[in-house]
Design an enzyme around this catalytic site. Structure first.
Site, PDB file in Angstrom:
ATOM      1  N   ASP A  45      42.592  90.135  55.596  1.00 60.29           N
ATOM      2  CA  ASP A  45      41.511  89.269  56.049  1.00 60.29           C
ATOM      3  C   ASP A  45      40.332  90.096  56.531  1.00 60.29           C
ATOM      4  O   ASP A  45      40.482  91.251  56.915  1.00 60.29           O
ATOM      5  CB  ASP A  45      41.985  88.400  57.225  1.00 60.29           C
ATOM      6  CG  ASP A  45      43.123  87.479  56.851  1.00 60.29           C
ATOM      7  OD1 ASP A  45      43.222  87.114  55.672  1.00 60.29           O
ATOM      8  OD2 ASP A  45      43.919  87.141  57.750  1.00 60.29           O
ATOM      9  N   GLU A  46      39.186  89.446  56.604  1.00 61.80           N
ATOM     10  CA  GLU A  46      37.970  90.101  57.077  1.00 61.80           C
ATOM     11  C   GLU A  46      38.175  90.713  58.462  1.00 61.80           C
ATOM     12  O   GLU A  46      37.681  91.802  58.752  1.00 61.80           O
ATOM     13  CB  GLU A  46      36.839  89.070  57.114  1.00 61.80           C
ATOM     14  CG  GLU A  46      35.499  89.609  57.506  1.00 61.80           C
ATOM     15  CD  GLU A  46      34.394  88.573  57.427  1.00 61.80           C
ATOM     16  OE1 GLU A  46      33.235  88.955  57.607  1.00 61.80           O
ATOM     17  OE2 GLU A  46      34.684  87.368  57.189  1.00 61.80           O
TER      18      GLU A  46
END
Length: 188
Positions: A45-46
């Site tokens: 994920d970011e």
């Protein structure tokens, strides 16, 4: 001849090369001049960090993403995690996935006795005035959307920082955030 890369994905980057929505995002191609056809094997994920494997070989991507290959994460959680929560994680917990309830597969989990040395994250998490935190290791063979974060929340300890440290036999080791290393192959 295919090319393979290890990268320490920093906080705030997407695990992709193209982002078509309007908001500006940081992408992997900004960190290194990867050859055309390079793809990330799996995703982080970011707001997650750590080891990400990239390759130009689609078959290698399939092998690494299989359930036979363990992925290990070091997780900083809110609060002082206890052995009861670790046992629940190890035996599988109920999380939401694709709008349905899902029980995670058995996994390995352990409390880390010392704070891992990853350096400062791109965005400060918080400081000790907001209460204690603790670190644990979680090793899974599956990878549902935001699974590790959902797992720690399910046992009452929300994730504050998530760093993948191992994929199979490949370790993050001394790669610093944003560093890329080309390797001959992946021995997972």
């Amino acid at each position: 001849m295919h090319q393979h890369f290890l990268i320490h994905k920093p906080y705030g980057y997407l695990s992709q090369f193209i982002y078509e929505l309007k908001r500006k995002k940081k992408l992997l191609g900004e960190l290194y001049n990867f050859p055309e056809g390079t793809m990330a094997i799996g995703r982080l994920d970011e707001d997650s960090e750590g080891l990400l494997l990239l390759t130009t070989d689609g078959m290698m991507s399939e092998i690494v993403r299989s359930k036979k290959v363990e992925k290990e994460y070091y997780v900083q959680v809110d609060g002082i995690i206890n052995q009861e929560a670790i046992e629940k994680l190890m035996n599988g917990v109920q999380i939401g996935f694709n709008g349905k309830k899902y029980i995670t597969k058995k996994c390995k989990a352990a409390i880390l006795n010392s704070i891992p040395e990853f350096g400062e994250r791109g965005k400060k998490i918080r400081d000790e005035r907001h209460g204690p935190t603790s670190w644990l290791s979680i090793t899974i063979n599956e990878g549902k959307f935001r699974q590790v974060r959902k797992m720690t929340s399910a046992v009452g300890f929300p994730t504050l920082r998530l760093v993948r440290v191992r994929v199979g036999n490949i370790f993050l080791n001394d790669l610093k955030a944003g560093e890329v290393m080309e390797v001959n192959n992946f021995d997972v």
